[in-house]
Design a protein around this motif. Structure first.
Motif, PDB file in Angstrom:
ATOM      1  N   UNK A  24      42.717 -28.909  10.823  1.00 41.76           N
ATOM      2  CA  UNK A  24      43.207 -27.719  11.520  1.00 41.76           C
ATOM      3  C   UNK A  24      42.199 -26.582  11.415  1.00 41.76           C
ATOM      4  N   UNK A  25      41.246 -26.742  10.496  1.00 42.41           N
ATOM      5  CA  UNK A  25      40.170 -25.767  10.360  1.00 42.41           C
ATOM      6  C   UNK A  25      39.000 -26.173  11.262  1.00 42.41           C
ATOM      7  N   UNK A  26      38.224 -25.198  11.683  1.00 39.53           N
ATOM      8  CA  UNK A  26      37.041 -25.496  12.489  1.00 39.53           C
ATOM      9  C   UNK A  26      35.757 -25.014  11.817  1.00 39.53           C
ATOM     10  N   UNK A  27      35.876 -24.463  10.595  1.00 38.73           N
ATOM     11  CA  UNK A  27      34.693 -23.998   9.866  1.00 38.73           C
ATOM     12  C   UNK A  27      34.818 -24.422   8.413  1.00 38.73           C
ATOM     13  N   UNK A  28      33.802 -25.124   7.919  1.00 40.51           N
ATOM     14  CA  UNK A  28      33.784 -25.590   6.543  1.00 40.51           C
ATOM     15  C   UNK A  28      32.514 -25.093   5.875  1.00 40.51           C
ATOM     16  N   UNK A  29      32.662 -24.477   4.717  1.00 37.17           N
ATOM     17  CA  UNK A  29      31.544 -23.860   4.020  1.00 37.17           C
ATOM     18  C   UNK A  29      31.659 -24.121   2.529  1.00 37.17           C
ATOM     19  N   UNK A  48      29.910 -26.843  10.122  1.00 36.73           N
ATOM     20  CA  UNK A  48      29.739 -27.134   8.701  1.00 36.73           C
ATOM     21  C   UNK A  48      28.493 -26.411   8.215  1.00 36.73           C
ATOM     22  N   UNK A  49      28.636 -25.639   7.139  1.00 36.67           N
ATOM     23  CA  UNK A  49      27.514 -24.873   6.594  1.00 36.67           C
ATOM     24  C   UNK A  49      27.501 -25.006   5.078  1.00 36.67           C
ATOM     25  N   UNK A  69      24.517 -26.676   9.667  1.00 33.48           N
ATOM     26  CA  UNK A  69      23.456 -25.865   9.068  1.00 33.48           C
ATOM     27  C   UNK A  69      23.475 -26.076   7.556  1.00 33.48           C
ATOM     28  N   UNK A  70      22.343 -26.499   7.005  1.00 32.03           N
ATOM     29  CA  UNK A  70      22.235 -26.749   5.567  1.00 32.03           C
ATOM     30  C   UNK A  70      23.264 -27.789   5.142  1.00 32.03           C
TER      31      UNK A  70
END
Length: 210
Positions: A24-29, A48-49, A69-70
């Motif tokens: 359900x998330x679209x950004x993982x850090x 994904x960062x 990224x990274x």
């Protein structure tokens, strides 16, 4: 061996370990994701960062427009995953399987593919800058009309790979194995090959070598 300098992923030591992904998330850090499978997910523009994937299987995954990224993929299976139109920067694929993976129309910068099974991978229309393929099997892959800037193939199996519409100027293939490549004669200018490889290309020029 290539002298191309590639920026390594910038990843902190303080990553949160997990073996699940909340799609359900679209950004993982700042995650280390390990020993799990991502199955049947379709998420466009997921990001994904500073993420490390270890022993993760991506099955029937459509991540069109993904941004990486990274990021490091280690011992992962990305076979047939759709990462088309991806933006990939400072990423490493290590000892991973990208068989049939779709990376067409991707922008790939400062990226390493090392000891990967990348047969049938699609890189068509991709833009690559400072990218190294090292000890990879890339048989029957497709680089149709790709744009190469400082791209290296070191000790790779490239047999029957297509470089149609792609300039190989400055590309050094001397450490690679292939008996046949699909490439346009005009795009061979400036490609660096061994004498034996040059004889193989003679057929493209209509020459008979005896």
């Amino acid at each position: 061996m290539s002298a191309i300098k590639i920026q390594k992923p910038k990843i902190t030591d303080e990553l949160t370990p997990t073996n699940t992904l909340d799609m359900e998330e679209t950004y993982f850090n700042l995650f280390e994701i390990s020993n799990c499978s991502v199955i049947g997910e379709e998420v466009h523009r997921i990001r994904f960062e500073q993420v490390v994937f270890k022993n993760v299987r991506f099955i029937d995954v459509n991540f069109k427009n993904i941004e990486l990224t990274d990021v490091i993929f280690e011992k992962c299976d990305l076979s047939n995953a759709n990462f088309s139109d991806a933006i990939i920067h400072r990423v490493e694929f290590r000892d991973s399987k990208t068989l049939g993976m779709n990376l067409s129309d991707a922008t790939i910068h400062n990226t390493l593919f090392e000891e990967c099974h990348a047969n049938l991978t699609s890189f068509g229309y991709s833009k690559m800058k400072q990218v190294q393929f090292k000890n990879c099997s890339i048989r029957n892959a497709d680089f149709y009309e790709s744009n190469f800037t400082k791209v290296a193939f070191d000790d790779c199996d490239l047999n029957e790979t297509s470089f149609s519409g792609t300039s190989l100027k400055g590309i050094d293939l001397r450490t690679c194995m292939f008996s046949q490549l699909m490439v346009d004669v005009e795009n061979l200018r400036g490609c660096i090959v061994t004498p034996d490889q040059a004889i193989g290309f003679a057929g493209l020029l209509g020459l008979v070598v005896e």
